[in-house]
Design a protein around this motif. Structure first.
Motif, short mmCIF file in Angstrom:
data_model
loop_
_atom_site.label_atom_id
_atom_site.label_comp_id
_atom_site.label_asym_id
_atom_site.label_seq_id
_atom_site.Cartn_x
_atom_site.Cartn_y
_atom_site.Cartn_z
N HIS A 99 -10.27 9.95 0.09
CA HIS A 99 -11.03 10.96 -0.65
C HIS A 99 -12.36 10.44 -1.18
N ARG A 100 -12.41 9.15 -1.52
CA ARG A 100 -13.61 8.63 -2.18
C ARG A 100 -14.08 7.37 -1.48
N GLN A 101 -15.38 7.19 -1.45
CA GLN A 101 -15.94 5.96 -0.91
C GLN A 101 -15.69 4.80 -1.88
N ASN A 102 -16.18 5.02 -3.10
CA ASN A 102 -16.06 3.98 -4.11
C ASN A 102 -15.28 4.52 -5.31
N CYS A 103 -14.39 3.72 -5.78
CA CYS A 103 -13.62 4.13 -6.95
C CYS A 103 -13.49 2.91 -7.84
N GLU A 104 -13.87 3.05 -9.11
CA GLU A 104 -13.84 1.90 -10.01
C GLU A 104 -12.57 1.86 -10.84
N LYS A 105 -11.67 2.78 -10.57
CA LYS A 105 -10.45 2.81 -11.38
C LYS A 105 -9.39 1.86 -10.83
N VAL A 106 -8.32 1.73 -11.56
CA VAL A 106 -7.24 0.82 -11.17
C VAL A 106 -6.30 1.54 -10.20
N HIS A 107 -5.82 0.80 -9.19
CA HIS A 107 -4.90 1.37 -8.20
C HIS A 107 -3.63 0.55 -8.12
N TYR A 108 -2.61 1.16 -7.56
CA TYR A 108 -1.37 0.46 -7.23
C TYR A 108 -1.23 0.39 -5.72
N GLU A 109 -0.52 -0.62 -5.25
CA GLU A 109 -0.15 -0.67 -3.83
C GLU A 109 1.32 -0.98 -3.72
N PRO A 110 2.01 -0.39 -2.74
CA PRO A 110 3.43 -0.69 -2.58
C PRO A 110 3.65 -2.15 -2.20
N GLU A 152 19.07 -6.85 -3.44
CA GLU A 152 17.73 -6.50 -2.99
C GLU A 152 17.60 -4.98 -2.96
N CYS A 153 16.56 -4.48 -3.59
CA CYS A 153 16.39 -3.03 -3.72
C CYS A 153 15.52 -2.53 -2.59
N ARG A 154 16.01 -1.51 -1.86
CA ARG A 154 15.30 -1.05 -0.66
C ARG A 154 14.25 0.00 -0.99
N TYR A 155 14.21 0.45 -2.24
CA TYR A 155 13.22 1.45 -2.62
C TYR A 155 11.84 0.79 -2.80
N LEU A 156 10.84 1.63 -2.93
CA LEU A 156 9.47 1.12 -3.07
C LEU A 156 9.17 0.66 -4.50
N HIS A 157 8.53 -0.51 -4.60
CA HIS A 157 8.01 -0.99 -5.88
C HIS A 157 6.51 -1.17 -5.74
N PHE A 158 5.84 -1.25 -6.85
CA PHE A 158 4.38 -1.28 -6.81
C PHE A 158 3.82 -2.42 -7.64
N GLN A 159 2.64 -2.87 -7.24
CA GLN A 159 1.91 -3.81 -8.07
C GLN A 159 0.47 -3.30 -8.23
N VAL A 160 -0.15 -3.73 -9.30
CA VAL A 160 -1.53 -3.33 -9.55
C VAL A 160 -2.44 -4.17 -8.67
N VAL A 161 -3.36 -3.54 -7.98
CA VAL A 161 -4.35 -4.31 -7.24
C VAL A 161 -5.59 -4.44 -8.11
N PRO A 162 -6.22 -5.61 -8.09
CA PRO A 162 -7.39 -5.79 -8.96
C PRO A 162 -8.45 -4.74 -8.64
N THR A 163 -9.10 -4.28 -9.68
CA THR A 163 -10.15 -3.28 -9.47
C THR A 163 -11.30 -3.89 -8.68
#
Ligand SMILES: [Zn+2]
Ligand SMILES: [Zn+2]
Length: 427
Positions: A99-110, A152-163
């Motif tokens: 949706h966006r080219q540049n985003c300065e906010k914080v994101h999560y990745e699985p 071991e949990c098979r569901y999705l977990h997330f971590q914060v990716v650096p902005t």
């Protein structure tokens, strides 16, 4: 009403105007697995039932502060507001990039492990799950495996990716208020008492409370006997009734009591029994790591529990009938409170079982900056500068008030009480 209603402010642009939360609430969802476990805050269900225009008018009105509330909020904010990066409403960087080219906010990745099955969707425990190595080793989760048994949990977990942004976003600038207005809104109160953290390791049921003196504020999160199996011992109703709380507070002292389950009634009963009057109730709205409402059935028989309740009560003078109005304007003790700064809702992320959000301390400290403060049933994570914490899992006691230290040493000569000096820097 319609003529004066300000323009409709959509919920998705809710401002972080509440002093007690610095996080932006995510109002929309774009991640495909979101439907599995965690829904977002939305008013769409309301729109389906009521007249849309009326809802918009009401929403517009509710989103506007009064001038006095706004000035109080500005006057009460911290001297140096911390920069923060709001969380992107697309949640993940990959979803955002569509949706966006540049985003300065914080994101999560699985976090994708060999055993992860993304089709299962979110793990409802997310960063509190013992089934992912990154979180299982988190010391703040305490002892032992959680509900998923360490597998071991098979569901999705997330971590914060650096902005990707190199400059943190600062809260919007507010012009400083003139000193005279600031003082009128927030009376300048001399803050007494030691600023260090103090704690006493003890059995709350049998401790000699006459050693402690009095406290302007008491907060308690009792292990109520709510007929559930809990990982810690509980207090019987009678043990709770016997707590000598009134002797620990002056007239109009503030008691903040966490209640849940049947303790919602029992807590109110005890407040009256102890000679207090409930004057407010703060609600903690619980969010998960992704800043979404926690909706899945961890607690609650009828409705899934997404919030917890903190009753606020004042100690009545002996000659004040419970049904008489509270003299907010004429009693010096009540006039000294900085009322009207915070809201009665705190939105904050869940942590370990039964751990409450730190934001609540801020609410209480802003309400009553003066006087000593006591926490009952505290654990190590509750230890806090300016507070005396009592509990049975605190380790060696630490005291900064020399007279209190002397009384404790005399009453409990067999027990160690470590005396620190007031100018010692706390870790
Ligand atoms: Zn984004
Ligand atoms: Zn999990």
């Amino acid at each position: 009403m319609q003529a004066t209603a300000p323009p409709f402010v959509p919920s998705s642009t809710t401002r972080p105007s509440d002093l007690s939360t610095t996080k932006e609430i995510i109002m929309t969802t774009s991640f495909p697995s979101a439907s599995n476990a965690n829904h977002t805050v939305t008013s769409s269900t309301v729109h389906g039932v009521y007249d849309l225009k009326l809802v918009r008018d009401l929403e517009g009105l509710l989103n506007v502060e009064t001038a006095q509330t706004r000035l109080r909020r500005i006057a009460g904010r911290a001297q140096n507001p911390k920069p923060f990066n709001p969380i992107c409403s697309y949640t993940t960087l990959s979803a955002c990039k569509q949706h966006r080219q540049n985003c300065e906010k914080v994101h999560y990745e699985p976090i994708i492990r060999p055993w992860t099955d993304p089709s299962l969707g979110y793990c409802s425990y997310l960063n509190l799950c013992y089934g992912d190595p990154m979180f299982a080793s988190n010391p703040s989760l305490g002892d032992g495996p959680g509900p998923r048994g360490g597998k071991e949990c098979r569901y999705l977990h997330f971590q914060v990716v650096p902005t990707t942004s190199s400059h943190p976003i600062h809260p919007p600038d507010q012009p400083p208020l003139p000193k005279i207005i600031r003082e009128r809104l927030l009376p300048n109160i001399e803050v007494k008492g030691v600023s260090e953290a103090q704690w006493i390791h003890c059995d709350i049921r049998s401790f000699d409370y006459s050693l402690l003196g009095q406290f302007q504020v008491i907060v308690a999160d009792p292990p109520w006997d709510i007929h559930m199996s809990l990982p810690y011992g509980t207090m019987t109703d009678d043990e709770m009734r016997r707590l000598p709380l009134p002797s620990l507070q002056p007239d109009w002292g503030i008691l903040a009591l966490w209640v849940t389950g049947r303790a919602m009634e029992l807590g109110r009963e005890l407040i009256s029994l102890w000679g207090y009057k409930r004057v407010d109730e703060l609600v903690w709205v619980k969010t998960n790591q992704l800043q979404r409402l926690i909706r899945t059935g961890r607690t609650g028989h009828w409705l899934n529990h997404t919030c917890e309740h903190l009753l606020l009560a004042v100690k009545l003078p002996p000659d004040h009938p419970p049904n008489f109005p509270i003299p907010w304007q004429t009693s010096p003790a009540l006039r000294a409170l900085r009322r009207g700064v915070d809201t009665d809702v705190v939105v904050a992320e869940v942590r370990e079982t039964s751990r409450k959000p730190d934001e609540v301390y801020g609410v209480l400290e802003r309400l009553a900056p003066h006087g000593r403060k006591l926490e009952l049933f505290g654990r190590k994570h509750n230890i806090r500068p300016g507070w005396l914490t009592l509990g049975n899992q605190l380790g060696e006691s630490q005291i900064a008030e020399p007279d209190l230290h002397a009384r404790l040493r005399q009453r409990y000569p067999q027990q160690p009480f470590h005396l620190i000096h007031s100018d010692v820097d706390m870790k």
